[in-house]
Design an enzyme around this catalytic site. Structure first.
Site, PDB file in Angstrom:
ATOM      1  N   GLN A 130     -10.158  -2.779  -3.257  1.00 36.45           N
ATOM      2  CA  GLN A 130     -11.376  -2.158  -2.741  1.00 36.45           C
ATOM      3  C   GLN A 130     -12.539  -2.360  -3.702  1.00 36.45           C
ATOM      4  O   GLN A 130     -13.646  -2.718  -3.304  1.00 36.45           O
ATOM      5  CB  GLN A 130     -11.148  -0.662  -2.517  1.00 36.45           C
ATOM      6  CG  GLN A 130     -12.392   0.087  -2.041  1.00 36.45           C
ATOM      7  CD  GLN A 130     -12.850  -0.351  -0.664  1.00 36.45           C
ATOM      8  OE1 GLN A 130     -12.098  -0.255   0.295  1.00 36.45           O
ATOM      9  NE2 GLN A 130     -14.087  -0.838  -0.561  1.00 36.45           N
ATOM     10  N   ARG A 150     -13.752  -6.735   2.113  1.00 30.26           N
ATOM     11  CA  ARG A 150     -12.356  -6.552   1.738  1.00 30.26           C
ATOM     12  C   ARG A 150     -11.592  -7.857   1.978  1.00 30.26           C
ATOM     13  O   ARG A 150     -10.821  -8.309   1.140  1.00 30.26           O
ATOM     14  CB  ARG A 150     -11.733  -5.416   2.561  1.00 30.26           C
ATOM     15  CG  ARG A 150     -12.067  -4.012   2.105  1.00 30.26           C
ATOM     16  CD  ARG A 150     -11.407  -3.637   0.792  1.00 30.26           C
ATOM     17  NE  ARG A 150      -9.960  -3.750   0.862  1.00 30.26           N
ATOM     18  CZ  ARG A 150      -9.142  -2.813   1.348  1.00 30.26           C
ATOM     19  NH1 ARG A 150      -9.651  -1.679   1.801  1.00 30.26           N
ATOM     20  NH2 ARG A 150      -7.828  -2.990   1.354  1.00 30.26           N
ATOM     21  N   HIS A 183      -7.076   1.520  -6.701  1.00 26.85           N
ATOM     22  CA  HIS A 183      -7.317   0.725  -5.489  1.00 26.85           C
ATOM     23  C   HIS A 183      -8.134  -0.517  -5.884  1.00 26.85           C
ATOM     24  O   HIS A 183      -9.310  -0.647  -5.521  1.00 26.85           O
ATOM     25  CB  HIS A 183      -8.077   1.575  -4.473  1.00 26.85           C
ATOM     26  CG  HIS A 183      -8.047   1.050  -3.071  1.00 26.85           C
ATOM     27  ND1 HIS A 183      -7.466  -0.150  -2.724  1.00 26.85           N
ATOM     28  CD2 HIS A 183      -8.552   1.570  -1.916  1.00 26.85           C
ATOM     29  CE1 HIS A 183      -7.603  -0.347  -1.418  1.00 26.85           C
ATOM     30  NE2 HIS A 183      -8.253   0.684  -0.910  1.00 26.85           N
ATOM     31  N   SER A 242      -8.061  12.996   0.405  1.00 27.65           N
ATOM     32  CA  SER A 242      -7.428  11.722   0.726  1.00 27.65           C
ATOM     33  C   SER A 242      -6.135  11.949   1.491  1.00 27.65           C
ATOM     34  O   SER A 242      -5.674  13.083   1.669  1.00 27.65           O
ATOM     35  CB  SER A 242      -7.142  10.946  -0.566  1.00 27.65           C
ATOM     36  OG  SER A 242      -8.335  10.668  -1.262  1.00 27.65           O
ATOM     37  N   MET A 243      -5.536  10.854   1.951  1.00 29.01           N
ATOM     38  CA  MET A 243      -4.254  10.942   2.653  1.00 29.01           C
ATOM     39  C   MET A 243      -3.220  11.603   1.745  1.00 29.01           C
ATOM     40  O   MET A 243      -3.068  11.229   0.590  1.00 29.01           O
ATOM     41  CB  MET A 243      -3.801   9.532   3.046  1.00 29.01           C
ATOM     42  CG  MET A 243      -2.691   9.494   4.072  1.00 29.01           C
ATOM     43  SD  MET A 243      -2.295   7.788   4.552  1.00 29.01           S
ATOM     44  CE  MET A 243      -3.853   7.231   5.225  1.00 29.01           C
ATOM     45  N   ARG A 263       0.888  -1.172   0.000  1.00 30.58           N
ATOM     46  CA  ARG A 263       0.000   0.000   0.000  1.00 30.58           C
ATOM     47  C   ARG A 263       0.924   1.219   0.000  1.00 30.58           C
ATOM     48  O   ARG A 263       1.550   1.532   1.009  1.00 30.58           O
ATOM     49  CB  ARG A 263      -0.902  -0.024   1.242  1.00 30.58           C
ATOM     50  CG  ARG A 263      -1.844   1.158   1.383  1.00 30.58           C
ATOM     51  CD  ARG A 263      -2.644   1.053   2.681  1.00 30.58           C
ATOM     52  NE  ARG A 263      -3.379   2.267   2.963  1.00 30.58           N
ATOM     53  CZ  ARG A 263      -4.618   2.508   2.579  1.00 30.58           C
ATOM     54  NH1 ARG A 263      -5.277   1.594   1.875  1.00 30.58           N
ATOM     55  NH2 ARG A 263      -5.233   3.645   2.887  1.00 30.58           N
ATOM     56  N   CYS A 288     -16.067   3.565   0.917  1.00 33.22           N
ATOM     57  CA  CYS A 288     -14.901   2.705   1.128  1.00 33.22           C
ATOM     58  C   CYS A 288     -14.277   2.884   2.516  1.00 33.22           C
ATOM     59  O   CYS A 288     -13.450   2.069   2.911  1.00 33.22           O
ATOM     60  CB  CYS A 288     -13.862   2.929   0.035  1.00 33.22           C
ATOM     61  SG  CYS A 288     -13.398   4.648  -0.204  1.00 33.22           S
ATOM     62  N   ASP A 333     -16.717   8.883  -1.064  1.00 36.72           N
ATOM     63  CA  ASP A 333     -15.402   8.744  -0.444  1.00 36.72           C
ATOM     64  C   ASP A 333     -15.032  10.109   0.134  1.00 36.72           C
ATOM     65  O   ASP A 333     -15.666  11.121  -0.168  1.00 36.72           O
ATOM     66  CB  ASP A 333     -14.376   8.295  -1.489  1.00 36.72           C
ATOM     67  CG  ASP A 333     -13.028   7.909  -0.894  1.00 36.72           C
ATOM     68  OD1 ASP A 333     -12.941   7.796   0.347  1.00 36.72           O
ATOM     69  OD2 ASP A 333     -12.064   7.742  -1.665  1.00 36.72           O
TER      70      ASP A 333
END
Length: 378
Positions: A207, A364, A204, A300-301, A177, A336, A296
């Site tokens: 997912q 998952r 992804h 995001s990160m 990841r 997700c 979502d």
């Protein structure tokens, strides 16, 4: 994998990828700006992300002996959903249903991974990815090793190609990841064991396989359904598009202007001629007649510095009760996770009877079990 003539490395100064072919061979892996349509000099782009958006060209790399060894042994990687045909994808999903039923029955003698180990590389932390892979591999007889961001520092302390070959000597399978999509491609190129994409900034796939499994369980089939994603055109959307290039269904992405998914990936899905693909800026019109409304996080990160800016731009794209009402009483809600309740989705929608986010999260593990069985040829 064929020769790669040019690539980007998303570390401190790069954001790679191009999705113009399912094999990604001979392509330039350059990620578009995080806000398509906004220049890199725009004040909307943080200094951190601006530093990460650049390309570096490398000399051609011929196919390694590692790739040849994998091919000869019948082992596979799982990097992009459209690396596989419809029959294979549906076969993996059927296997996921079978193994899930077996585990739910309490059966604990099915141990195909007995004596096997998996290295799990986490440049990005994740509860679901770690627990689902580690638990699933354990339940089927294997042992998984967690390698956190400070354990390897892949690409900084040690080159990715070296990490791939070292871990291949110890383990039967590698899951990673990471941030840079090029990192997963490099792991695949040099590893002599199967490599599974646990997430990159580009896509992804695990997912979306879990999502497809969840839709099949609740609707009966994926083919012919209408899936509407509301939010940022991110890596989740890219994987939905790549699935739509293989399995026929109606996919709609409703996002603010400037936040559309990668144009080449959209074109790839449309040109496949398999599914109906729509990109729109009108979420209310998009969700009408949807079988699934999907959301979502807006930031995001790695994008948290843009969170406040994005909250302003994404006004009107929250999945709330009125939007779900437009979708219809039979529409399911999916996310997700992790979710920022009250931001991209309301608490009421997540907790509603037609929300299937927690069965989706559980799946998952089951989808990934089937993926691991497939790449190991078991």
């Amino acid at each position: 994998m064929a020769a790669i003539t040019s690539h980007c490395a998303l570390r401190s100064d790069c954001a790679p990828f191009s999705a113009s072919s399912s094999s990604f061979s001979g392509q330039t892996f350059c990620q578009p700006a995080p806000f398509p349509g906004i220049s890199l000099s725009s004040p909307a782009i943080s200094p951190t992300l601006r530093r990460r958006i650049s390309c570096q060209t490398s000399s051609a790399i011929s196919p390694s002996s590692a790739v040849n060894a994998k091919e000869k042994s019948g082992l596979k990687d799982f990097l992009h959903i459209n690396d596989f045909d419809k029959t294979t994808i549906l076969k993996i999903l059927d296997r996921a249903l079978e193994v899930k039923a077996l585990l739910k029955s309490g059966e604990r003698t099915f141990l195909p991974f007995k004596g096997k180990t998996m290295a799990m590389i986490f440049a990005k932390p994740s509860m679901r990815t770690r627990v689902s892979f580690e638990t699933g591999f354990f339940l089927l007889g294997g042992h998984a090793l967690y390698l956190g961001p400070d354990d390897i520092q892949m690409g900084k302390r040690e080159e990715t190609r070296d990490v791939a070959r070292v871990l291949s000597g110890y383990n039967d399978i590698i899951m990673a990841r990471v941030f840079a999509h090029q990192d997963i491609l490099d792991l695949s190129k040099y590893a002599t064991v199967p490599v599974i994409n646990g997430l990159t900034d580009y896509n992804h796939p695990c997912q979306i396989m879990a999502d497809a499994l969840t839709i099949i369980e609740h609707i009966g089939q994926l083919e012919g359904t209408k899936v509407v994603y509301v939010g940022d055109g991110n890596n989740i959307v890219h994987s939905w598009l790549l699935l739509a290039a293989v399995v026929p269904f109606h996919f709609v992405c409703a996002c603010p202007k400037g936040f559309e998914p990668d144009e080449k990936t959209v074109q790839k899905a449309q040109q496949a001629g398999i599914s109906k693909i729509e990109i729109t800026n009108d979420p209310k019109e998009a969700v009408r007649g949807a079988d699934v409304v999907y959301s979502d996080v807006w930031a995001s990160m790695g994008q948290k510095e843009e969170a406040s800016y994005r909250r302003q731009v994404f006004q009107g794209f929250q999945v709330d009760e009125p939007l779900m009402k437009l979708a219809g009483s039979k529409a399911y809600f999916m996310h997700c996770l992790p979710a920022e309740r009250g931001v991209e989705v309301t608490d009421g929608v997540i907790e509603a009877p037609n929300s299937i986010v927690f069965p989706q999260a559980e799946n998952r593990m089951h989808a990934q079990n089937a993926i691991m069985l497939h790449v190991l040829g078991l």
